[in-house]
Design an enzyme around this catalytic site. Structure first.
Site, PDB file in Angstrom:
ATOM      1  CB  ILE B 104     133.060  80.263  58.289  1.00 37.11           C
ATOM      2  CG1 ILE B 104     133.278  80.950  59.221  1.00 37.11           C
ATOM      3  CG2 ILE B 104     131.811  80.392  58.341  1.00 37.11           C
ATOM      4  CD1 ILE B 104     133.605  82.527  59.021  1.00 37.11           C
ATOM      5  CD  GLU B 105     127.856  79.476  55.105  1.00 34.08           C
ATOM      6  OE1 GLU B 105     127.499  78.254  55.119  1.00 34.08           O
ATOM      7  OE2 GLU B 105     128.552  80.260  55.611  1.00 34.08           O
ATOM      8  CD  GLU B 106     132.659  72.776  50.243  1.00 29.58           C
ATOM      9  OE1 GLU B 106     132.414  71.566  50.658  1.00 29.58           O
ATOM     10  OE2 GLU B 106     132.137  72.110  48.788  1.00 29.58           O
ATOM     11  N   GLY B 107     130.349  77.384  50.150  1.00 28.78           N
ATOM     12  CA  GLY B 107     129.058  77.882  49.851  1.00 28.78           C
ATOM     13  C   GLY B 107     129.582  76.922  48.418  1.00 28.78           C
ATOM     14  CB  SER B 108     126.820  78.012  46.036  1.00 26.36           C
ATOM     15  OG  SER B 108     127.264  79.546  46.041  1.00 26.36           O
ATOM     16  CE1 TYR B 109     130.963  82.345  44.503  1.00 24.74           C
ATOM     17  CE2 TYR B 109     132.779  82.587  44.115  1.00 24.74           C
ATOM     18  CZ  TYR B 109     132.353  83.395  44.364  1.00 24.74           C
ATOM     19  OH  TYR B 109     132.335  85.081  44.490  1.00 24.74           O
ATOM     20  N   GLY B 110     132.535  78.183  46.906  1.00 29.61           N
ATOM     21  CA  GLY B 110     133.637  78.717  47.370  1.00 29.61           C
ATOM     22  C   GLY B 110     134.156  78.368  49.234  1.00 29.61           C
ATOM     23  CB  VAL B 112     133.511  81.014  53.975  1.00 28.40           C
ATOM     24  CG1 VAL B 112     132.991  82.605  55.269  1.00 28.40           C
ATOM     25  CG2 VAL B 112     132.232  80.875  52.438  1.00 28.40           C
ATOM     26  CG  ASP B 222     121.787  81.664  45.557  1.00 27.87           C
ATOM     27  OD1 ASP B 222     120.148  81.242  46.216  1.00 27.87           O
ATOM     28  OD2 ASP B 222     122.634  80.802  46.321  1.00 27.87           O
TER      29      ASP B 222
END
Lengths: 294, 451
Positions: B104-110, B112, B222
Site C-alpha cells: 500500500i505505502e511506505e509510512g514514517s517507520y514501516g 504497509v 502526527d
C-alpha cells in the site's frame, strides 16, 4: 471493546499449571526461589536507577508474566537476571523515565557484585565504583544480550505490556473509607502500600491472578487489622468489587509473604540464588550430587 | 518440612479468622434483621394510626415470616460485583499466518501492505516495523504505537488486531484492520471537494477520536490527511500512532520534532519545549481547511516557509493575542513590524463559502496562541455542527474505487520528522509576505536581524 484501565490481563489456568521451566525439569521450589530473587533484583535495580515505584512494579509484573505457562520462558534458556534487566529496560522505555542501556547494564553489574542474594539494603547504597563499570567489550556483549532478551519478552508476552497497578486505587479506596480523619491514618496508608509492594514478590503471582481492585482492598483490610483501625462494620470490600472469598485468599497470600521470605533467606543463607543459566546448572549439579550421596 | 507446617498454620489461621468473621457476620445479620423488624413495626404503628383497617392483616403477615415480607432481605445471597476483563497473553503468532496481497505505502517507520489471514480469509493491513534505529533495542516508536493502539479502542481509531513476528523475532508486523482509502489520496482523486455536509461528518468523527485520545492522555502528534483512513461506508479512522505518546508528567522535556511540517503548530516551529494536546488541535484545523480546499492548507517547503504561510493566513502574533510568543526559543530571531495594520487573519476571506460559525471554528483551531484553541470536546460542541447543512450520515457517503486495494501509492508530501536534533531556525526572511496586501507597507513587514 475498550480495555478497562483498572484491569490487568490475567494468566489462564493452563498457564498457571505448567511453566516452561517445569517442562525442562527444574524443581518448582527452585523456580519459586529464582522468581522471588528476580523480582527483588528488579526492585533493587529500580531503586538504584531512581525510578518511581509504579515503573518498577510494572517491570516486575512483566518479569513475572514471562515465566508462566508451557509457552513461557524457561530458566533453562534465560537467566533471571537478564530477563529482569530487559523487563526493566523495556518498561522504562515506555514510561516517562527512560534509562539508557548503559545505565541498566551498570546497575545490574553492580548488584551482581554482591556475594549474597540477601544483602543488607544499607550495603546496596554504598559506592563501589569499580563494581559497576564494565569494560567496553563487556558492555557491547551485554547490550546485545539485553536487546535480544527484550525481543524475547515481547514475543512471549505477545506484546502485552499493559500493567494496571493497585497503588492509586489503594489511596482512593482509603479516601472513600474516610480513614484520613483518623490520627494514625498515615500509618495505615504506609502499611497498605507496603503490602502492595510485597504483593509483587509473591510466589503465588498475585498480580497475574487477581485484579488491582482486589489486591488494593486486601492490602487495606490487612493493614487496618495490623494498625488497629476499625473499618466500617459491613462488607465494605464489596463496594470495591472484591468478594469475601477473594479477599480471604489475598489476605492469606499477603500474610504468608513474611514467612516465605524468611524461609528463603534461611535456605540460601550467605549463598546466591542462581540468576544465570550457568549458575542454575551449577545449582542443579550440586543438588544432584547431594541427592546421590544420600 | 518447615514449609508444610507453615502453610498448615496459615490455613488454620485463615480458617480461624474466617470462622470468627462468620460468627461476627451472623451476629451482625441477626442484629440487622432485628433492627429491620423493629423498624417495620414502627412503620406499622404509624400505619396503624393512619388506617386501622389494614392493621390486623399486616400484623399477621409480619409475625408469619420475615423472609416472605416485602422488607429488603437483610443479606442477599448474591450481590453483583463488577468484574474487569483485560484478556490474557500468549506468544506472538508467526507471520506465515498471513498472505500478502499488495503493497500500500511506505509510512514514517514501516511498510504497509494489504494481506489475507490464511485461516479466516479476513483482509487486513500489515504494517512492518522498520528496524533502523537499533542502538536502543526495539524501536520506541513501534513500541509506543503498539502500546497505545492496544489501549485506544474507539470506533474512529484503527484497530490493532495483533502483533506478529517472523522467524528471527526482528521481523515485527502489526496486524490492523484494512480500510479502503486514506483521506489524502481520496481527495486527490476526487473531482470536487467534499460537500459541506460531508466535511462536517468527517470532522465530527475526527473530533470524536481526538477527544477520546486526549481524554485517555494520549497525544497523536502526527495528525494529517494521509494518516486518516476512511472505508467505503463513510467511517473515518485515525491511523499511524508512530509519533503518539502518553502525556508525560508536567515539565518533562518533549521532543519538538513532531508532526509533519504542513500540520505542525507554530509553537513547535518556534521551538517550544513544552506543549500539550493543543498541537493536535492545530493539525485538526489544518485538516479542516484541507477538506474544504481539497488541497493542503499550509504546504510549507521548510520550517521558515511554514511560519511564513501561517502568519500570512492567521496574522502576526501580538503581545495581546499570544503573550508567551516572545519567550519561545526561536521567536528571538524574528523582528515584528511596529504597525499591526493589515496583519490580521485572512481566514474569513480565504473561505468565502464557509458559514460564519464554520469560519469561527476554523479560526479558533488555527489560533496562534495554543491556549486559544478549543479542546476536542469544545470543538464538537461548536454551533457549526448543529447548523445547516447537517452532517451527512456516514452510510450516505459516496463510494470510490480503492487505490489501496490495487496499487502502490506515491509519497508526495513530506514525511513525519525523523528522530534526531530539531534544526533550529537561524535565518528568517519574511520580507514581503504582506507586500501584496498593502503597497505602503512594502518591505517593512519583517527584517532579519543580522547582529
Amino acid at each position: 471493546m475498550q480495555v478497562s484501565p483498572l484491569a490487568n490481563p490475567l494468566a489462564t489456568v493452563a498457564q498457571l499449571e505448567t511453566s516452561g521451566s517445569q517442562l525442562d525439569g527444574i524443581p518448582a521450589d527452585l523456580e519459586d526461589s529464582i522468581r522471588f530473587a528476580g523480582a527483588r533484583l528488579t526492585q533493587a535495580a529500580g531503586i538504584l536507577l531512581r525510578l518511581p515505584q509504579e515503573v518498577i512494579a510494572q517491570a516486575i509484573v512483566v518479569f513475572s508474566r514471562f515465566w508462566v505457562g508451557p509457552e513461557g520462558g524457561s530458566l533453562e534458556e534465560y537467566g533471571a537476571g537478564q530477563v529482569s534487566a530487559s523487563s526493566l529496560y523495556l518498561v522504562t522505555k515506555l514510561s516517562a523515565f527512560p534509562k539508557s542501556a548503559r545505565s541498566i547494564i551498570n546497575v545490574y553489574a553492580y548488584l551482581d557484585s554482591f556475594p549474597s542474594t540477601f544483602v543488607d539494603s544499607d550495603l546496596l547504597q554504598q559506592k563501589k565504583a569499580d563494581a559497576y563499570f564494565v569494560s567496553e567489550g563487556t558492555y557491547q556483549s551485554r547490550r546485545t544480550a539485553l536487546f535480544n532478551t527484550e525481543q524475547r519478552i515481547l514475543y512471549i508476552l505477545g506484546f502485552q505490556l499493559h500493567v494496571s497497578l493497585p497503588y492509586i486505587l489503594c489511596v482512593t479506596y482509603l479516601q472513600a473509607l474516610d480513614v484520613f480523619t483518623h490520627p494514625r491514618a498515615s500509618e495505615l496508608a504506609n502499611k497498605a502500600i507496603a503490602h502492595l509492594n510485597t504483593s509483587l514478590l509473591s510466589p503465588q503471582l498475585l498480580h497475574l491472578t487477581h485484579q488491582p481492585p482486589c489486591i488494593a482492598t486486601a492490602a487495606i483490610y490487612l493493614a487496618a487489622k495490623e494498625v488497629g483501625i476499625k473499618l466500617p462494620d459491613v462488607e465494605w470490600w464489596e463496594v470495591f468489587d472484591t468478594d469475601r472469598e477473594e479477599l480471604g485468599f489475598l489476605v492469606v497470600g499477603l500474610l504468608s509473604m513474611e514467612s516465605f521470605a524468611t524461609a528463603e533467606k534461611q535456605k540460601w543463607g550467605e549463598g546466591k540464588i542462581p540468576m544465570t543459566v550457568e549458575e542454575l546448572h551449577r545449582e542443579m549439579q550440586t543438588r544432584r550430587s547431594a541427592n546421590g550421596e544420600d | 518440612m518447615t514449609r508444610a507446617s507453615r502453610w498448615a498454620d496459615e490455613e488454620a489461621d485463615a480458617a480461624e479468622a474466617a470462622q470468627r468473621k462468620k460468627e461476627k457476620e451472623a451476629k451482625k445479620r441477626l442484629k440487622l434483621a432485628k433492627q429491620q423488624v423493629e423498624e417495620a413495626e414502627e412503620a406499622e404503628e404509624v400505619d396503624e394510626a393512619q388506617e386501622s383497617d389494614s392493621h390486623r392483616f399486616k400484623r399477621r403477615r409480619l409475625s408469619g415470616s420475615v423472609e416472605g415480607n416485602d422488607e429488603p432481605d437483610p443479606k442477599p445471597e448474591e450481590r453483583k460485583l463488577l468484574r474487569f476483563e483485560a484478556g490474557g497473553w500468549g506468544p506472538a503468532r508467526h507471520t506465515s499466518n498471513f498472505e500478502i496481497l499488495n503493497a500500500i505505502e511506505e509510512g514514517s517507520y514501516g511498510w504497509v501492505s494489504r494481506a489475507r489471514d490464511t485461516a479466516t480469509s479476513e483482509i487486513v493491513a500489515l504494517k512492518k516495523v522498520k528496524m533502523d534505529h537499533l542502538q536502543d533495542g526495539f524501536p520506541i516508536t513501534a513500541l509506543r504505537e503498539i502500546h497505545i493502539l492496544q489501549k485506544a479502542r474507539h470506533k474512529n481509531i484503527v484497530e490493532l488486531k495483533e502483533t506478529i513476528m517472523g522467524n528471527d523475532l526482528s521481523e515485527v508486523v502489526l496486524v490492523m484492520e484494512f480500510l479502503e482509502h486514506d483521506l489524502k489520496t481520496l481527495q486527490e482523486d476526487m473531482a470536487e471537494p467534499f460537500l459541506a455536509s460531508e466535511v462536517k461528518t468527517l470532522l465530527r468523527q475526527l473530533g470524536g477520536a481526538v477527544d477520546f485520545l486526549h481524554e485517555n492522555f494520549i497525544m497523536h502528534r502526527d495528525l494529517k490527511t494521509s494518516n486518516i483512513l476512511i472505508n467505503n461506508r463513510g467511517i473515518l479512522k485515525i491511523a499511524d500512532f508512530g509519533m503518539a505518546r502518553m502525556i508525560p508528567p508536567p515539565h518533562a522535556p518533549l521532543t519538538q520534532l513532531v508532526v509533519t511540517l504542513w500540520y505542525r503548530a507554530p509553537e513547535l516551529l518556534l521551538g517550544a519545549h513544552t506543549y500539550d494536546t493543543s498541537v493536535d488541535m492545530w493539525s485538526l484545523g489544518c485538516i479542516f481547511g484541507e477538506l474544504l480546499l481539497k488541497e493542503p492548507l499550509l504546504p510549507g517547503k521548510n520550517e521558515v516557509d511554514s511560519l511564513t504561510l501561517i502568519f500570512t493566513l492567521c496574522g502576526l502574533p501580538t503581545e495581546k493575542k499570544w503573550p508567551a510568543f516572545y519567550r519561545l526559543p526561536n521567536a528571538k530571531s524574528l523582528k515584528m513590524p511596529r504597525e499591526s495594520r493589515n496583519t490580521g487573519s485572512i481566514i474569513r476571506a480565504k473561505f468565502p463559502f464557509l458559514t460564519n460559525a464554520g469560519a469561527e471554528l476554523l479560526s479558533s483551531l488555527l489560533s496562534l496562541n495554543p491556549e486559544g484553541r478549543p479542546s476536542a470536546k469544545e470543538m464538537l460542541a461548536h454551533p457549526y455542527f448543529a447548523e445547516n447543512p447537517r452532517p451527512k450520515p456516514p452510510d450516505m457517503f459516496p463510494t470510490f474505487p480503492s487505490k489501496a486495494g490495487q496499487e502502490k501509492r506515491r509519497v508526495r508530501e513530506p514525511l513525519a520528522p525523523k528522530r534526531g536534533e530539531a534544526p533550529g531556525i537561524q535565518q528568517i526572511d519574511f520580507s514581503g509576505i504582506f507586500a501584496n496586501r498593502d503597497e505602503e507597507e512594502k518591505g517593512a513587514g519583517f527584517t532579519l536581524r543580522m547582529a
